[in-house]
Design a protein around this motif. Structure first.
Motif, PDB file in Angstrom:
ATOM      1  N   SER A   1     -39.730  56.131 -13.120  1.00 41.01           N
ATOM      2  CA  SER A   1     -39.011  55.997 -14.388  1.00 41.01           C
ATOM      3  C   SER A   1     -39.915  55.435 -15.475  1.00 41.01           C
ATOM      4  CB  SER A   1     -37.783  55.087 -14.219  1.00 41.01           C
ATOM      5  OG  SER A   1     -36.806  55.701 -13.400  1.00 41.01           O
ATOM      6  N   VAL A   2     -40.727  54.437 -15.123  1.00 43.24           N
ATOM      7  CA  VAL A   2     -41.642  53.852 -16.101  1.00 43.24           C
ATOM      8  C   VAL A   2     -42.630  54.894 -16.607  1.00 43.24           C
ATOM      9  CG1 VAL A   2     -43.509  52.178 -16.426  1.00 43.24           C
ATOM     10  CG2 VAL A   2     -41.427  51.512 -15.209  1.00 43.24           C
TER      11      VAL A   2
ATOM     12  N   THR B   1     -41.832  48.260 -21.041  1.00 38.57           N
ATOM     13  CA  THR B   1     -41.172  49.422 -20.434  1.00 38.57           C
ATOM     14  C   THR B   1     -40.782  49.120 -18.990  1.00 38.57           C
ATOM     15  OG1 THR B   1     -42.487  50.870 -21.850  1.00 38.57           O
ATOM     16  CG2 THR B   1     -41.355  51.896 -19.995  1.00 38.57           C
ATOM     17  N   LEU B   2     -41.659  48.465 -18.252  1.00 37.39           N
ATOM     18  CA  LEU B   2     -41.357  48.085 -16.870  1.00 37.39           C
ATOM     19  C   LEU B   2     -40.160  47.140 -16.823  1.00 37.39           C
ATOM     20  CD1 LEU B   2     -41.971  47.910 -13.846  1.00 37.39           C
ATOM     21  CD2 LEU B   2     -43.702  46.174 -14.371  1.00 37.39           C
TER      22      LEU B   2
ATOM     23  N   THR C   1     -38.331  53.092  -9.644  1.00 34.68           N
ATOM     24  CA  THR C   1     -38.739  52.288 -10.793  1.00 34.68           C
ATOM     25  C   THR C   1     -40.050  52.796 -11.383  1.00 34.68           C
ATOM     26  OG1 THR C   1     -37.638  50.315  -9.941  1.00 34.68           O
ATOM     27  CG2 THR C   1     -39.372  49.974 -11.568  1.00 34.68           C
ATOM     28  N   THR C   2     -41.054  52.990 -10.536  1.00 35.18           N
ATOM     29  CA  THR C   2     -42.373  53.387 -11.042  1.00 35.18           C
ATOM     30  C   THR C   2     -42.325  54.769 -11.670  1.00 35.18           C
ATOM     31  OG1 THR C   2     -43.042  54.219  -8.846  1.00 35.18           O
ATOM     32  CG2 THR C   2     -43.575  51.934  -9.383  1.00 35.18           C
TER      33      THR C   2
ATOM     34  N   THR D   1     -49.458  52.382  -9.942  1.00 36.96           N
ATOM     35  CA  THR D   1     -48.198  51.688  -9.713  1.00 36.96           C
ATOM     36  C   THR D   1     -47.977  51.380  -8.239  1.00 36.96           C
ATOM     37  OG1 THR D   1     -47.013  53.804  -9.519  1.00 36.96           O
ATOM     38  CG2 THR D   1     -47.113  52.795 -11.699  1.00 36.96           C
TER      39      THR D   1
ATOM     40  N   VAL E   1     -46.556  48.732 -21.839  1.00 40.43           N
ATOM     41  CA  VAL E   1     -46.260  49.060 -20.442  1.00 40.43           C
ATOM     42  C   VAL E   1     -45.397  47.962 -19.818  1.00 40.43           C
ATOM     43  CG1 VAL E   1     -47.269  49.418 -18.158  1.00 40.43           C
ATOM     44  CG2 VAL E   1     -48.341  50.451 -20.173  1.00 40.43           C
TER      45      VAL E   1
ATOM     46  N   GLU F   1     -37.817  46.836 -19.030  1.00 37.81           N
ATOM     47  CA  GLU F   1     -36.643  47.606 -19.457  1.00 37.81           C
ATOM     48  C   GLU F   1     -36.052  48.399 -18.294  1.00 37.81           C
ATOM     49  OE1 GLU F   1     -35.878  51.675 -22.107  1.00 37.81           O
ATOM     50  OE2 GLU F   1     -37.663  50.443 -22.494  1.00 37.81           O
ATOM     51  N   VAL F   2     -36.898  49.084 -17.547  1.00 35.01           N
ATOM     52  CA  VAL F   2     -36.426  49.907 -16.431  1.00 35.01           C
ATOM     53  C   VAL F   2     -35.823  49.041 -15.333  1.00 35.01           C
ATOM     54  CG1 VAL F   2     -37.177  51.435 -14.559  1.00 35.01           C
ATOM     55  CG2 VAL F   2     -37.982  51.836 -16.898  1.00 35.01           C
TER      56      VAL F   2
ATOM     57  N   LEU G   1     -42.832  56.365 -20.462  1.00 31.44           N
ATOM     58  CA  LEU G   1     -44.066  56.246 -21.243  1.00 31.44           C
ATOM     59  C   LEU G   1     -44.555  57.620 -21.693  1.00 31.44           C
ATOM     60  CD1 LEU G   1     -45.930  53.575 -19.089  1.00 31.44           C
ATOM     61  CD2 LEU G   1     -45.070  53.250 -21.411  1.00 31.44           C
TER      62      LEU G   1
END
Length: 243
Positions: free
Chosen positions: A58-59, A93-94, A55-56, A49, A90, A96-97, A63
């Protein structure tokens, strides 16, 4: 800042990432930017990431948590049937966050953006490598573009473009990656050691060789000094410009 490289080889996939994060020159920390999920005999997936640390993290946390508490309505990374579906998961999810943090947090252009490299193999398919953008779309490595970089990529790219060969073995790939990372480290203070690496071997369906290389690692120092000396020798051997 960050520097990460994912490289497709005939032998497998080579991953390397730095570990430096900073919020100014007086606030530098070390965080791993590489995460690997494994189901031996079925799948291995590695994620690297770059971007906003909140952010990273949280992703990756989402996951990982979802693999431990699956939702019947949505498969997890350990359940998707293909690497393409893993990339979609992935990416979703990214997105979404980023959307949630953008709604709830400070408003600023690109404040919560992140970019991700995903690579690995799921039983029944070949090894695959993807570059995932903050918008949630992604591209896949192929014959013409067989490696991806994220983060501070411009300093380490020239050596990769000139020296990369898909047929090189892992030991050669590590040498190339360390030269690329050393070039980046020398040019940009926001990228720094230690460097994490993972070498996934095609069709093994289990984690490969992985580890961390410190800045004072004897092999890394040998590569650093040898590359500098070789560059100077090559320059000295070129014809002088005639004035």
């Amino acid at each position: 800042m960050t520097y990460c490289v994912g490289m497709m080889l005939d032998q497998g996939i080579a991953f390397m990432s730095d570990t430096r994060t900073n919020a100014g020159l007086d606030n530098i920390s070390t965080f791993t930017k590489m995460t690997t999920w494994e189901m031996p005999g079925d799948r291995v997936l590695t994620v690297m990431t770059a971007g906003n640390l909140a952010t990273t993290q949280s992703v990756i946390s989402l996951l990982d948590e979802r693999t431990k508490a699956p939702d019947e309505r949505a498969p997890t990374l350990l359940e998707v049937p293909s690497m393409f579906q893993a990339a979609r998961l992935v990416a979703e999810t990214l997105r979404e966050v980023i959307a949630r943090q953008g709604d709830e947090g400070q408003r600023a252009d690109s404040a919560f953006n992140a970019t991700i490299i995903l690579g690995g193999q799921i039983a029944g398919g070949p090894p695959r490598l993807f570059l995932i953008y903050p918008e949630g779309n992604f591209i896949e490595a192929g014959q013409d573009t067989a490696f991806f970089q994220i983060g501070e990529m411009k300093y380490g790219r020239p050596i990769l473009v000139r020296a990369y060969d898909r047929q090189m073995k892992f030991d050669e790939a590590m040498k190339l990656l360390l030269v690329s990372f050393d070039s980046t480290l020398k040019a940009n203070l926001t990228v720094g050691a230690p460097f994490d690496f993972h070498l996934y071997e095609t069709d093994s369906l289990r984690k490969g060789r992985e580890g961390r290389i410190e800045e004072d690692d004897p092999f890394f120092l040998k590569i650093r000094h040898g590359w500098s000396a070789a560059l100077k020798t090559a320059l000295d051997n070129l014809d002088d410009f005639e004035l």
